[in-house]
Design an enzyme around this catalytic site. Structure first.
Site, PDB file in Angstrom:
ATOM      1  N   ILE A  23       1.601   4.819   1.194  1.00 44.72           N
ATOM      2  CA  ILE A  23       1.176   5.727   2.266  1.00 44.72           C
ATOM      3  C   ILE A  23       1.343   7.160   1.767  1.00 44.72           C
ATOM      4  O   ILE A  23       2.460   7.617   1.525  1.00 44.72           O
ATOM      5  CB  ILE A  23       2.016   5.516   3.550  1.00 44.72           C
ATOM      6  CG1 ILE A  23       1.926   4.062   4.030  1.00 44.72           C
ATOM      7  CG2 ILE A  23       1.584   6.493   4.662  1.00 44.72           C
ATOM      8  CD1 ILE A  23       0.568   3.587   4.492  1.00 44.72           C
ATOM      9  N   GLU A  35       0.849  -1.184   0.000  1.00 41.65           N
ATOM     10  CA  GLU A  35       0.000   0.000   0.000  1.00 41.65           C
ATOM     11  C   GLU A  35       0.892   1.244   0.000  1.00 41.65           C
ATOM     12  O   GLU A  35       1.894   1.279   0.721  1.00 41.65           O
ATOM     13  CB  GLU A  35      -0.839  -0.062   1.284  1.00 41.65           C
ATOM     14  CG  GLU A  35      -1.647   1.141   1.603  1.00 41.65           C
ATOM     15  CD  GLU A  35      -2.175   1.080   3.051  1.00 41.65           C
ATOM     16  OE1 GLU A  35      -2.788   2.052   3.468  1.00 41.65           O
ATOM     17  OE2 GLU A  35      -1.964   0.049   3.738  1.00 41.65           O
ATOM     18  N   ASP A  72      14.371  -0.876  14.274  1.00 36.51           N
ATOM     19  CA  ASP A  72      15.222   0.056  13.506  1.00 36.51           C
ATOM     20  C   ASP A  72      14.540   1.427  13.500  1.00 36.51           C
ATOM     21  O   ASP A  72      14.306   2.036  12.461  1.00 36.51           O
ATOM     22  CB  ASP A  72      15.393  -0.463  12.067  1.00 36.51           C
ATOM     23  CG  ASP A  72      16.508   0.257  11.313  1.00 36.51           C
ATOM     24  OD1 ASP A  72      17.244   1.052  11.939  1.00 36.51           O
ATOM     25  OD2 ASP A  72      16.635   0.036  10.101  1.00 36.51           O
TER      26      ASP A  72
END
Ligand code: ADP
Length: 322
Positions: A129, A127, A230
């Site tokens: 963003i 997807e 991270d």
């Protein structure tokens, strides 16, 4: 390998306000016509609509992979690609990490559409963003959500599969002792690599040995938490609703201070983030003093990925704790 697609635009400064800074820049990359057709077929199958990619925009901000916005007749999609034989299973691991984060129902996490390989190019499609405008309490909301994410605990440190930190393999062999996990699965792995690449000297290695003996007293004892793994500023975005969306994780169950420390490695997030985190799930007293110890891991990763410039930072932390 077919005709190269020329990409003339880089999207950068993506996170801050969602502004696209366009610059002319030509890439000769892994994304050629054949792969484009393959991705169109994958998207068509996955969303059950014939998909044509009309435009490919390179996205800056990541440090490891080639990232793109695919503009199609069915909307935008996000794609990352890289060399399949150099980084086997990297995107499979990333998809599993995103799924683990999504299962906690805390943050917006991009939905993965497909992971695959095509002619020695691996890819992940997800997807797209669309960067939104931060809500006013963005960092307070982010902090409390991270605290909630960290309340997903485990009796083991590690994970049931290995993944990557940047482009380096991250071993996640599970064990019950968090300090041993940090030593064996985090520090020692990177030190061995740095030694092999002649990035660190024997006196630094000796200092690490000294530090290991002290870690049981320095580090707090807590259950392991599900970590992003991270968490620097390049790995969160502002979702269309204006709240934090996490991307590019290196998840494992570990001490939650490791995520907090990583957030501080390159300057730190807004203070609201830490206040709100602590109001939701207080960190054990003295957490600020332990930040640099946890950050020895990402710093060693930086030594191995980007070179010796980070060694001085590692040495100065060792000097303080040994
Ligand atoms: P790398 O694996 O190379 O570090 P990232 O996953 O960090 O790459 O992605 C590079 C950049 O792309 C990020 O900094 C972010 O700005 C943007 N990005 C990441 N995921 C998405 C997404 N699903 N939709 C739109 N942009 C994204």
């Amino acid at each position: 390998m077919g005709n190269w697609i020329t990409i003339e635009r880089i999207i950068s400064d993506y996170f801050s306000g969602g502004k696209y800074q366009l610059s002319k820049f030509n890439f000769a990359m892994l994304l050629n016509e054949n792969l484009k057709t393959y991705l169109e077929n994958c998207l068509s199958q996955q969303i059950s609509v014939p998909v044509n990619i009309r435009e490919i925009l390179a996205i800056g901000g990541g440090s490891i992979n080639y990232a793109y916005c695919l503009n199609t007749n069915a909307g935008k999609f996000f794609a990352k690609i890289n060399n399949a034989s150099k980084f086997p299973e990297m995107f499979t691991a990333e998809a599993r990490g995103l799924e683990l984060l999504a299962e906690t129902n805390t943050f917006n996490i991009p939905n993965v559409i497909k992971v695959g390989d095509f002619e020695n190019v691996s890819f992940i499609l997800m997807e797209f963003i669309e960067a939104g405008k931060c809500v006013k309490n963005f960092f307070a909301d982010f902090g409390s959500k991270l605290a909630t994410l960290h309340q997903h605990t485990n009796i083991y440190f590690g994970l049931n599969h290995d993944n990557y930190i940047g482009s380096l393999k991250q071993s996640n062999i599970q064990q019950k002792n968090g300090v041993m996990f940090f030593i064996h699965e985090r520090l020692q792995v990177q030190i061995a690599l740095a030694e092999q690449n002649r990035m660190i000297d024997s006196s630094t290695i000796e200092q690490f040995e000294k530090l290991y003996g002290k870690l049981e007293t320095i580090l707090p004892k807590e259950k392991s938490s599900l970590l992003h793994g991270d968490l620097w500023s390049g790995n969160f975005m502002t979702s269309p609703g204006g709240k934090a969306c996490l991307v590019d994780p290196a998840v494992y169950y570990g001490n939650r201070e490791a995520d907090i420390a990583m957030s501080k490695l390159f300057g730190g997030f807004d203070n609201d983030f830490y206040e709100s985190y602590n109001a939701t799930f207080p960190l054990i007293k003295g957490w600020e003093q332990r930040i640099d110890v946890w950050n020895l891991y990402p710093l060693l990763v930086h030594v191995n990925l980007f070179g010796g410039g980070y060694v001085a930072q590692v040495k100065s932390i060792l000097k303080r704790f040994c």
